[in-house]
Design an enzyme around this catalytic site. Structure first.
Site, PDB file in Angstrom:
ATOM      1  N   ARG A  66       0.821  -1.227   0.000  1.00  0.00           N
ATOM      2  CA  ARG A  66       0.000   0.000   0.000  1.00  0.00           C
ATOM      3  C   ARG A  66       0.847   1.265   0.000  1.00  0.00           C
ATOM      4  O   ARG A  66       0.410   2.312  -0.489  1.00  0.00           O
ATOM      5  CB  ARG A  66      -0.983  -0.013   1.182  1.00  0.00           C
ATOM      6  N   GLU A 103       3.177  -6.625  13.210  1.00  0.00           N
ATOM      7  CA  GLU A 103       2.094  -6.704  14.200  1.00  0.00           C
ATOM      8  C   GLU A 103       1.461  -8.096  14.099  1.00  0.00           C
ATOM      9  O   GLU A 103       1.026  -8.662  15.087  1.00  0.00           O
ATOM     10  CB  GLU A 103       1.064  -5.606  13.916  1.00  0.00           C
TER      11      GLU A 103
HETATM   12  P1  AMP Z   1       4.568  -2.499  11.407  1.00  0.00           P
HETATM   13  O1  AMP Z   1       5.805  -3.089  10.823  1.00  0.00           O
HETATM   14  O2  AMP Z   1       4.075  -3.236  12.607  1.00  0.00           O
HETATM   15  O3  AMP Z   1       4.724  -1.003  11.661  1.00  0.00           O
HETATM   16  O4  AMP Z   1       3.421  -2.703  10.331  1.00  0.00           O
HETATM   17  C1  AMP Z   1       3.268  -1.828   9.313  1.00  0.00           C
HETATM   18  C2  AMP Z   1       2.812  -2.497   8.043  1.00  0.00           C
HETATM   19  O5  AMP Z   1       1.819  -3.483   8.258  1.00  0.00           O
HETATM   20  C3  AMP Z   1       2.247  -1.434   7.136  1.00  0.00           C
HETATM   21  O6  AMP Z   1       2.873  -1.564   5.876  1.00  0.00           O
HETATM   22  C4  AMP Z   1       0.771  -1.722   7.078  1.00  0.00           C
HETATM   23  O7  AMP Z   1       0.373  -1.776   5.747  1.00  0.00           O
HETATM   24  C5  AMP Z   1       0.561  -3.072   7.764  1.00  0.00           C
HETATM   25  N1  AMP Z   1      -0.326  -3.005   8.931  1.00  0.00           N
HETATM   26  C6  AMP Z   1       0.010  -3.289  10.218  1.00  0.00           C
HETATM   27  N2  AMP Z   1      -1.033  -3.162  11.046  1.00  0.00           N
HETATM   28  C7  AMP Z   1      -2.060  -2.761  10.301  1.00  0.00           C
HETATM   29  C8  AMP Z   1      -3.428  -2.428  10.591  1.00  0.00           C
HETATM   30  N3  AMP Z   1      -3.934  -2.482  11.824  1.00  0.00           N
HETATM   31  N4  AMP Z   1      -4.195  -2.017   9.560  1.00  0.00           N
HETATM   32  C9  AMP Z   1      -3.699  -1.945   8.303  1.00  0.00           C
HETATM   33  N5  AMP Z   1      -2.434  -2.250   7.964  1.00  0.00           N
HETATM   34  C10 AMP Z   1      -1.620  -2.664   8.939  1.00  0.00           C
END
Ligand code: AMP
Length: 178
Positions: A66, A103
């Protein structure tokens, strides 16, 4: 289409919460309603590039998948190149790789070894900052290439996950906070 500048609040209202996607306990922030609205989409790009003008940035780096949508549009408007940080195994040429925890699950991201030149001024853009692992891995890849990261920008920040901690040392901004 109205010429009124788009506010972060309008963008926030258009983001749809999808509970338990892709697994139980995750509230997924669905940006597709924002993208589908021409005014809101354009407003996101204007807000993401706010403070920068053509000539300020050599490349805008977007994170799979995205992040590409926003980074590519910002790159065009800043007359800068677009660089993809992709999931492992997708880039055809020689890559640097970096692994991290998400996550939900874990992941490895990659960048072409010649994606940017040493000293290039880059903006790193993604749709959402959650735990910060993805953006931190992308930032490490850029550091391997000796790029100068001007700023890391997100459409959405899940502040309660404190992802900024993993990006200490970089200027960070986000349009919408939860
Ligand atoms: P992080 O590495 O935990 O910061 O996760 C970020 C990536 O995971 C981003 O590229 C988001 O597209 C996706 N992502 C993580 N959590 C969510 C969420 N609650 N809603 C949408 N996309 C998420």
């Amino acid at each position: 289409m109205s010429n009124t500048p788009v506010t972060a609040e309008e963008i926030s209202k258009a983001i749809r919460d999808v509970p338990d996607f892709p697994k139980a306990g995750i509230v997924f922030k669905d940006i597709t309603p924002v993208l589908a609205d021409a005014r809101l989409f354009a407003g996101c790009i204007d807000l993401l590039m706010d403070g920068y003008k053509p000539g300020d940035v050599d490349a805008v780096v977007g994170i799979d998948a995205r992040g590409f949508i926003f980074a590519a549009a910002v790159a065009l408007k800043l007359n800068a190149g677009f660089i993809p940080v992709r999931k492992q195994g997708k880039l055809p040429y020689t890559t640097h790789e970096e692994s991290y925890d998400l996550e939900y699950g874990s992941n490895t991201v990659a960048i072409h070894i010649d994606a940017v030149k040493p000293g290039d001024r880059v903006l790193l853009v993604d749709d959402l900052l959650a735990t910060g692992g993805t953006a931190a891995a992308a930032a490490s890849l850029l550091q391997k290439l000796d790029a100068k990261i001007l700023e890391v920008r997100f459409l959405i920040e899940l502040s309660f996950l404190d992802g900024r901690k993993k990006l200490a040392g970089f200027p960070i901004s986000s349009l919408v906070n939860y």
